[in-house]
Design a protein around this motif. Structure first.
Motif, PDB file in Angstrom:
ATOM      1  N   ALA A 146      52.759  36.969  25.459  1.00 31.05           N
ATOM      2  CA  ALA A 146      51.526  37.752  25.329  1.00 31.05           C
ATOM      3  C   ALA A 146      51.409  38.416  23.957  1.00 31.05           C
ATOM      4  N   LEU A 147      52.529  38.518  23.257  1.00 25.46           N
ATOM      5  CA  LEU A 147      52.456  39.085  21.900  1.00 25.46           C
ATOM      6  C   LEU A 147      51.421  38.331  21.064  1.00 25.46           C
ATOM      7  N   TRP A 148      51.417  36.984  21.200  1.00 26.47           N
ATOM      8  CA  TRP A 148      50.525  36.153  20.369  1.00 26.47           C
ATOM      9  C   TRP A 148      49.058  36.319  20.741  1.00 26.47           C
ATOM     10  N   ASP A 149      48.788  36.984  21.849  1.00 24.83           N
ATOM     11  CA  ASP A 149      47.391  37.196  22.258  1.00 24.83           C
ATOM     12  C   ASP A 149      46.823  38.500  21.720  1.00 24.83           C
ATOM     13  N   THR A 150      47.660  39.272  21.025  1.00 23.61           N
ATOM     14  CA  THR A 150      47.216  40.563  20.511  1.00 23.61           C
ATOM     15  C   THR A 150      46.076  40.380  19.512  1.00 23.61           C
ATOM     16  N   PRO A 151      44.887  40.924  19.811  1.00 20.61           N
ATOM     17  CA  PRO A 151      43.768  40.763  18.877  1.00 20.61           C
ATOM     18  C   PRO A 151      44.128  41.330  17.497  1.00 20.61           C
ATOM     19  N   PHE A 152      43.768  40.611  16.468  1.00 21.07           N
ATOM     20  CA  PHE A 152      43.934  41.051  15.070  1.00 21.07           C
ATOM     21  C   PHE A 152      45.380  41.345  14.671  1.00 21.07           C
ATOM     22  N   LEU A 153      46.348  40.800  15.394  1.00 21.26           N
ATOM     23  CA  LEU A 153      47.762  41.017  15.034  1.00 21.26           C
ATOM     24  C   LEU A 153      48.081  40.367  13.683  1.00 21.26           C
ATOM     25  N   ILE A 154      47.644  39.115  13.536  1.00 18.58           N
ATOM     26  CA  ILE A 154      47.933  38.307  12.352  1.00 18.58           C
ATOM     27  C   ILE A 154      46.645  38.161  11.562  1.00 18.58           C
ATOM     28  N   SER A 155      46.707  38.394  10.226  1.00 23.49           N
ATOM     29  CA  SER A 155      45.443  38.314   9.497  1.00 23.49           C
ATOM     30  C   SER A 155      45.331  37.160   8.510  1.00 23.49           C
ATOM     31  N   ASN A 156      46.403  36.422   8.300  1.00 25.44           N
ATOM     32  CA  ASN A 156      46.272  35.238   7.432  1.00 25.44           C
ATOM     33  C   ASN A 156      47.398  34.234   7.694  1.00 25.44           C
ATOM     34  N   ALA A 157      47.297  33.082   7.028  1.00 20.62           N
ATOM     35  CA  ALA A 157      48.249  31.987   7.264  1.00 20.62           C
ATOM     36  C   ALA A 157      49.673  32.372   6.884  1.00 20.62           C
ATOM     37  N   LYS A 158      49.817  33.133   5.821  1.00 18.80           N
ATOM     38  CA  LYS A 158      51.152  33.538   5.362  1.00 18.80           C
ATOM     39  C   LYS A 158      51.838  34.374   6.448  1.00 18.80           C
ATOM     40  N   GLU A 159      51.101  35.315   7.006  1.00 17.81           N
ATOM     41  CA  GLU A 159      51.665  36.150   8.078  1.00 17.81           C
ATOM     42  C   GLU A 159      51.992  35.315   9.314  1.00 17.81           C
ATOM     43  N   ALA A 160      51.092  34.407   9.638  1.00 15.57           N
ATOM     44  CA  ALA A 160      51.291  33.558  10.821  1.00 15.57           C
ATOM     45  C   ALA A 160      52.590  32.762  10.689  1.00 15.57           C
ATOM     46  N   ASP A 161      52.749  32.057   9.575  1.00 15.19           N
ATOM     47  CA  ASP A 161      53.910  31.185   9.392  1.00 15.19           C
ATOM     48  C   ASP A 161      55.203  31.998   9.370  1.00 15.19           C
ATOM     49  N   ALA A 162      55.197  33.113   8.641  1.00 16.33           N
ATOM     50  CA  ALA A 162      56.418  33.910   8.515  1.00 16.33           C
ATOM     51  C   ALA A 162      56.808  34.543   9.853  1.00 16.33           C
ATOM     52  N   LEU A 163      55.822  35.005  10.600  1.00 16.63           N
ATOM     53  CA  LEU A 163      56.129  35.652  11.877  1.00 16.63           C
ATOM     54  C   LEU A 163      56.580  34.630  12.927  1.00 16.63           C
ATOM     55  N   LEU A 164      55.878  33.513  13.006  1.00 17.31           N
ATOM     56  CA  LEU A 164      56.202  32.494  14.011  1.00 17.31           C
ATOM     57  C   LEU A 164      57.503  31.763  13.712  1.00 17.31           C
ATOM     58  N   ASP A 165      57.765  31.487  12.448  1.00 14.10           N
ATOM     59  CA  ASP A 165      58.980  30.747  12.080  1.00 14.10           C
ATOM     60  C   ASP A 165      60.174  31.669  11.855  1.00 14.10           C
ATOM     61  N   GLY A 166      59.945  32.976  11.900  1.00 15.27           N
ATOM     62  CA  GLY A 166      61.003  33.957  11.667  1.00 15.27           C
ATOM     63  C   GLY A 166      61.667  34.433  12.953  1.00 15.27           C
ATOM     64  N   PRO A 167      62.413  35.536  12.875  1.00 13.29           N
ATOM     65  CA  PRO A 167      63.203  36.020  14.017  1.00 13.29           C
ATOM     66  C   PRO A 167      62.370  36.361  15.267  1.00 13.29           C
ATOM     67  N   ILE A 168      61.154  36.871  15.087  1.00 12.64           N
ATOM     68  CA  ILE A 168      60.329  37.229  16.252  1.00 12.64           C
ATOM     69  C   ILE A 168      59.892  35.959  16.988  1.00 12.64           C
ATOM     70  N   GLY A 169      59.388  35.003  16.215  1.00 14.31           N
ATOM     71  CA  GLY A 169      58.957  33.736  16.824  1.00 14.31           C
ATOM     72  C   GLY A 169      60.108  33.045  17.533  1.00 14.31           C
ATOM     73  N   ASP A 170      61.288  33.046  16.907  1.00  9.03           N
ATOM     74  CA  ASP A 170      62.470  32.399  17.504  1.00  9.03           C
ATOM     75  C   ASP A 170      62.871  33.089  18.805  1.00  9.03           C
ATOM     76  N   LYS A 171      62.859  34.404  18.763  1.00  8.86           N
ATOM     77  CA  LYS A 171      63.274  35.169  19.945  1.00  8.86           C
ATOM     78  C   LYS A 171      62.384  34.824  21.151  1.00  8.86           C
ATOM     79  N   ILE A 172      61.086  34.797  20.918  1.00  9.81           N
ATOM     80  CA  ILE A 172      60.143  34.533  22.020  1.00  9.81           C
ATOM     81  C   ILE A 172      60.254  33.076  22.487  1.00  9.81           C
ATOM     82  N   ARG A 173      60.340  32.180  21.536  1.00  8.22           N
ATOM     83  CA  ARG A 173      60.479  30.747  21.838  1.00  8.22           C
ATOM     84  C   ARG A 173      61.727  30.500  22.696  1.00  8.22           C
ATOM     85  N   ASN A 174      62.824  31.152  22.336  1.00  9.28           N
ATOM     86  CA  ASN A 174      64.084  30.923  23.049  1.00  9.28           C
ATOM     87  C   ASN A 174      64.096  31.499  24.462  1.00  9.28           C
TER      88      ASN A 174
END
Ligand code: TK8
Length: 339
Positions: A108-136
């Protein structure tokens, strides 16, 4: 002859080069048939990247692992495919993280309105420790998350009127994904929100069962929503990821080599998919206008009002996913923004 030349090259270069040139021979790979399901049609960004994934797996496995990419929800909508993966009746899929919230609440974190504001933030957040934690976290539920692809920033379309201010949403029957954050967000904004599987959406719009929907430019284009929707309002209200997943039941039977081939192909196709999606999105507004859509951008003042109203759902998301994860995410975003 070429054979002699090849022998000479091998003799000089040695075994290392031989195994690098023919990786499939040295690896533990069995013949596999992999059904890889997705919701959009073959001509979509999702379809193009699924094809890239299939080709990468076949190539890296020396043709032993065959991926049958099956689009247009032919294997069922997201939720049905997730269940098939969990039960081991289907090998792989790509679909929205939003429809996974019932299985792994942290999604549900990814459903947060206006959490991410551009592609750089998206890629870094999803491919980084937060994205990994949720994926796992999916592993405990019978799913293996391999990579996040870009669905994209979501925008509103409807058949009734241009949305110039939040109040214009009043009474609009709006299809949302099957997810409480989306349901609550659009109820909060005054729309009559109706959860529905993507596979039913086009005909629901066509028959006026619903008046509108929200999806990235790419999907509005590839799913031909412009044929049944007159108005598009650029809101960019949330960034949606897709996630490539495997059935854990099936995954656990694979060799390390086979698993690596799939993980590598998921990442390779991710990189292709993000580039392709962004290139398509860049010209999509012009394309949609050319198809007859009336497009307006929400003014900065109205966008701020929308944001303001939606902050109400933040507390619920924080409670659902846990405040630790919520705070960690904010910390990570601060770091990403400073870079
Ligand atoms: C496709 C869906 C789609 C999503 C939606 O299966 O449902 O609106 O944006 O991409 O996952």
């Amino acid at each position: 002859s070429t054979t002699l030349i090849r022998r000479a090259v091998l003799a000089v270069a040695g075994a290392a080069v031989f195994s690098a040139a023919l990786p499939a021979l040295a690896q533990d790979i069995k013949p596999r048939l992999i059904r890889f399901g997705y919701g959009l049609n073959e001509q979509s960004n999702q379809g193009r990247a699924s094809k890239v994934f299939a080709e990468a797996v076949e190539k890296a496995s020396g043709g032993k692992m065959k991926v049958r990419a099956i689009g247009a929800s032919a294997l069922g909508p997201d939720v049905q495919m997730q269940n098939s993966l969990i039960g081991g009746a289907q090998e792989m899929m790509v679909g929205s993280t939003a429809t996974l919230v019932g299985i792994t609440k942290e999604m549900a974190l990814w459903d947060t309105p206006f959490l991410i504001s551009n592609a750089k933030e998206a890629d870094a957040l999803l491919d980084g420790p937060i994205g990994d934690k949720i994926r796992n976290k999916l592993q405990d539920k019978g799913l293996v998350g391999l990579a996040y692809w870009e669905n994209g920033f979501r925008n509103l379309t409807n058949s009734k009127r241009a949305i110039n201010k939040v109040e214009d949403l009043e009474g609009i029957k709006l299809r949302v994904m099957q997810n409480n954050v989306f349901l609550n967000s659009f109820k909060t904004l005054g729309a009559n929100a109706v959860p529905m599987a993507f596979s039913e959406l086009f005909s629901a719009l066509e028959t006026n069962t619903v008046d509108g929907q929200e999806n990235p430019f790419n999907t509005i284009l590839s799913s031909k929503f412009y044929e049944v929707q007159k108005y598009m309002t650029v809101t960019n209200h949330v960034y949606s990821p897709w996630i490539v997943m495997a059935s854990k039941k099936w995954w656990d039977q694979l060799s390390k080599d086979e698993q690596k081939i799939l993980s590598d192909a998921a990442k390779l196709s991710r990189d292709f998919e993000r580039k392709d999606t962004r290139a398509e999105a860049a010209s999509a507004v012009a394309d949609l206008k050319a198809k007859g859509m009336q497009v307006n951008e929400l003014s900065p003042a109205e966008s701020a009002r929308m944001r303001d109203k939606l902050t109400r759902v933040y507390a619920q998301i924080g409670a659902d996913i846990g405040m630790d994860l919520w705070n960690e995410t904010q910390g990570e975003l601060t770091k990403i923004r400073a870079k």
